[in-house]
Design a protein around this motif. Structure first.
Motif, mmCIF file in Angstrom:
data_model
loop_
_atom_site.group_PDB
_atom_site.id
_atom_site.type_symbol
_atom_site.label_atom_id
_atom_site.label_comp_id
_atom_site.label_asym_id
_atom_site.label_seq_id
_atom_site.Cartn_x
_atom_site.Cartn_y
_atom_site.Cartn_z
ATOM 1 N N ARG A 339 0.872 -1.181 0.000
ATOM 2 C CA ARG A 339 0.000 0.000 0.000
ATOM 3 C C ARG A 339 0.910 1.232 0.000
ATOM 4 N NH1 ARG A 339 -5.514 0.895 2.421
ATOM 5 N NH2 ARG A 339 -5.799 3.155 2.586
ATOM 6 N N ASN A 341 -0.177 4.565 -0.731
ATOM 7 C CA ASN A 341 -0.899 5.642 -0.066
ATOM 8 C C ASN A 341 -2.380 5.283 -0.093
ATOM 9 O OD1 ASN A 341 -1.998 6.653 -2.624
ATOM 10 N ND2 ASN A 341 0.063 7.472 -2.992
ATOM 11 N N ASP A 342 -3.249 6.207 0.239
ATOM 12 C CA ASP A 342 -4.671 5.886 0.374
ATOM 13 C C ASP A 342 -5.390 5.650 -0.953
ATOM 14 O OD1 ASP A 342 -4.548 5.893 3.072
ATOM 15 O OD2 ASP A 342 -5.398 7.897 3.357
ATOM 16 N N THR A 404 -3.299 3.245 -9.362
ATOM 17 C CA THR A 404 -3.948 4.323 -8.623
ATOM 18 C C THR A 404 -5.440 4.296 -8.912
ATOM 19 O OG1 THR A 404 -1.946 5.671 -8.689
ATOM 20 C CG2 THR A 404 -4.013 6.817 -8.218
ATOM 21 N N THR A 408 -10.816 6.606 -2.329
ATOM 22 C CA THR A 408 -9.960 6.172 -1.226
ATOM 23 C C THR A 408 -10.137 4.678 -0.974
ATOM 24 O OG1 THR A 408 -10.094 8.352 -0.224
ATOM 25 C CG2 THR A 408 -9.417 6.537 1.205
#
Length: 612
Positions: A339, A341-342, A404, A408
């Motif tokens: 992971r 980032n969010d 990506t 979120t």
């Protein structure tokens, strides 16, 4: 005067049309000469790629036998789902970046030599292949015809077919191909009538010694099958390699195969990946007829569809003698490895035979699953905003991606757990109808797609394992996904399940691989209707279902025979684990049935199954 000018103008248009002649594309080698046709294929495809117009054209190849050799064939680096990722590969017809083309073999036999992919269609639009057969001069699979058995001496005599092309190294059999060698590790046991032998699955080929009694006659000692074998049986010797399919389709739109027969391939008969709208009409993976000396066809599945979309139609086919399933439709889970980032994850292809090809594109819809419980994480789907390879410059040959997403990510998704990503955009509808599936190893038809599946009017005749499987697995094969609407109707099942393989708990097996079933909160499969089918069986298990919400079994007829002795560990016609909303109604059982004894349920509510 004006009328005469008008007529002159029309005649000029007609004459101009007459003088515009479409170029002729011919196959520059004569049939039935055994001359190398690979060069002619290279030249033909070069001409097709050079043409400027986009009018649909048909290239007709004069009927006859054509031989293709690897030395003058295309050389390509391909990454093919569910195959060995060894490169480079030799290709007979590399139909790349073409549109609006039909190749009509007019009944020709295309015979290939060595290890080759006969047909590859990449990034094509509106490509049709029709009216020909594919075979290899010397298959990697061989078979032993059992001549004599002497259990007292723990030996047998067998004739190898095709003849020749072998050697014996220190009493070990080595099969010689054209430019390669195979040391057989396993075998498939067949009766003389070309059906696989009752309860003998995936037989090891590990005798203490193999010697030559005379040319093509082998004396085999110390093999575990000797005490089980009778003269006339055939053992098809095989390795576990899958180097090349018969037909490879990748990143194509609107592909049609019509009246095409694949008699042998060292991988799958047809493998399609990342393609939209595929129609198989009278496409077959089959023997050359009732008198064919071979008992086998392909080393793996007859047809396999990985991460396709649109509609897959497979109709009027004959699938027999394969070492795996007639059809398998699925996507591929990526395992989350980091992971970042969010909104960004790294994720990886996990299975050693499924990597190197495009997995998704910007705009694709995805969902996340927890692998142990096989249930969705998060209440909403997400969308890819960017995807790039991590370990390669592009997705070509890559195993790992940085992806990506628009929304979120659920907080729990990270590398510390076991999570998979499923691409929902690349999932197809399936129509599998009016086919014959018979005398093959493993299973008949596998469907793993959330889009509508219709499986109707098929004959499943002595599939060695389960006839129909609905699976899903993010732990081993990493093949998506959950079925939401499956209609299985008007099929005839004759003595399926004469041996057990993975996921083969009944004639129809709804078997997602769920390591932690007891903690699962969501159901995996749903919306399954099994109706108006005929089951002719020697044993008890008809339907097994796990983690399924919504299953109907109605208007089916079940009769029993004595061709084989019942053997399966599952003694219940209906065996359900963690199910809901199951309806069994209006079925006819030749010997009658008792719902209390014939239905077994585990991990389900008391009212999960309704009988009418």
């Amino acid at each position: 005067m004006l009328k005469n000018i008008y007529l002159l103008f029309i005649s000029l248009i007609i004459c101009t049309g007459c003088s515009t002649k479409q170029p002729e594309y011919t196959f520059g080698v004569k049939p039935d000469t055994k001359e190398d046709a690979s060069g002619a294929a290279v030249k033909l495809i070069g001409q097709l790629q050079a043409r400027k117009d986009t009018v649909h054209i048909t290239v007709k190849i004069p009927k006859g036998r054509y031989d293709f050799y690897p030395d003058s064939a295309f050389t390509r680096e391909y990454y093919i789902s569910n195959h060995d990722q060894d490169n480079p590969k030799k290709v007979g017809f590399a139909l790349e970046n073409l549109q609006n083309v039909t190749i009509d073999g007019q009944g020709s036999e295309f015979v290939f030599h060595g290890r080759m992919i006969p047909f590859a269609i990449l990034k094509g639009q509106n490509i049709t292949l029709k009216n020909f057969s594919v075979d290899f001069e010397l298959p990697a699979l061989r078979q032993l015809n059992i001549l004599e058995v002497d259990p007292g001496k723990d030996e047998l005599l067998a004739k190898i077919y095709p003849s020749g092309n072998y050697r014996i190294d220190t009493e070990k059999l080595v099969l010689l191909g054209e430019g390669y060698e195979v040391t057989p590790q396993g075998s498939m046991a067949f009766r003389p009538d070309k059906r696989l032998t009752y309860i003998r699955r995936d037989v090891n080929f590990n005798p203490l010694s193999v010697t030559e009694a005379s040319p093509d006659i082998l004396r085999i000692k110390g093999w575990e099958q000797i005490k089980l074998t009778t003269p006339g049986e055939r053992y098809v010797l095989r390795s576990w390699k899958r180097p090349t399919p018969g037909v490879f389709i990748s990143e194509c739109t609107n592909t049609v195969l019509e009246n095409v027969k694949v008699h042998y391939a060292e991988g799958m008969g047809l493998l399609a990946q990342m393609s939209e709208n595929i129609t198989l009409d009278r496409f077959s993976v089959c023997l050359k007829g009732e008198d064919d000396s071979r008992f086998f066809t392909t080393q793996a599945d007859a047809t396999h569809f990985s991460a396709c979309k649109g509609v897959i139609v497979s109709k009027n086919g004959l699938y027999e003698g394969m070492a795996d399933d007639a059809i398998n439709v699925h996507g591929t889970y990526l395992r989350v490895t980091k992971r970042l980032n969010d909104t960004t994850l790294q994720a990886r292809y996990m299975h050693p035979q499924a990597w190197g090809f495009k997995w998704g594109e910007t705009g694709d819809s995805v969902q996340f699953v927890e692998s142990e419980k096989m249930e969705r994480v998060g209440s909403h789907f997400n969308t890819i905003t960017s995807i790039k390879a991590v370990d390669k410059p592009t997705e070509f040959g890559a195993k790992e991606f940085e992806i990506t997403f628009a929304a979120t990510l659920p907080q729990e998704i990270s590398e510390t757990g076991k999570f998979g990503i499923e691409n929902l955009t690349w999932t197809p509808e399936v129509v599998f109808s009016d086919n014959i599936i018979r005398n093959n190893r493993a299973r008949g038809a596998l469907f793993s797609t959330p889009k509508r599946v219709i499986c109707e009017n098929n004959l499943f005749d002595h599939t060695h394992g389960t006839a129909i499987l609905l699976c899903g697995d993010c732990n081993g094969w990493y093949e998506t996904g959950a079925c939401k609407e499956v209609i299985i109707r008007n099929n005839r099942f004759i003595n399926a399940l004469t041996a057990t393989y993975q996921f083969t708990n009944a004639v129809i097996s709804i078997y997602p691989e769920i390591p932690n079933l007891k903690d699962q909160q969501q159901f995996f499969h749903s919306g399954i209707v099994i109706e108006n089918n005929t089951f002719e069986t020697f044993d008890r298990p008809l339907v097994y279902a796990k983690s399924t919400d919504g299953l109907v079994f109605r208007n089916n007829t079940v009769s029993y025979n004595t061709e084989f002795e019942p053997f399966h560990w599952n003694k219940h016609p209906f065996f359900f684990e963690r199910v809901s909303n199951v309806l069994i109604e209006n079925n006819r059982f030749e010997n009658g049935w008792d719902a209390e004894k014939d239905i077994r349920t585990e991990h389900s509510a008391e009212d999960a199954v309704t009988v009418k």
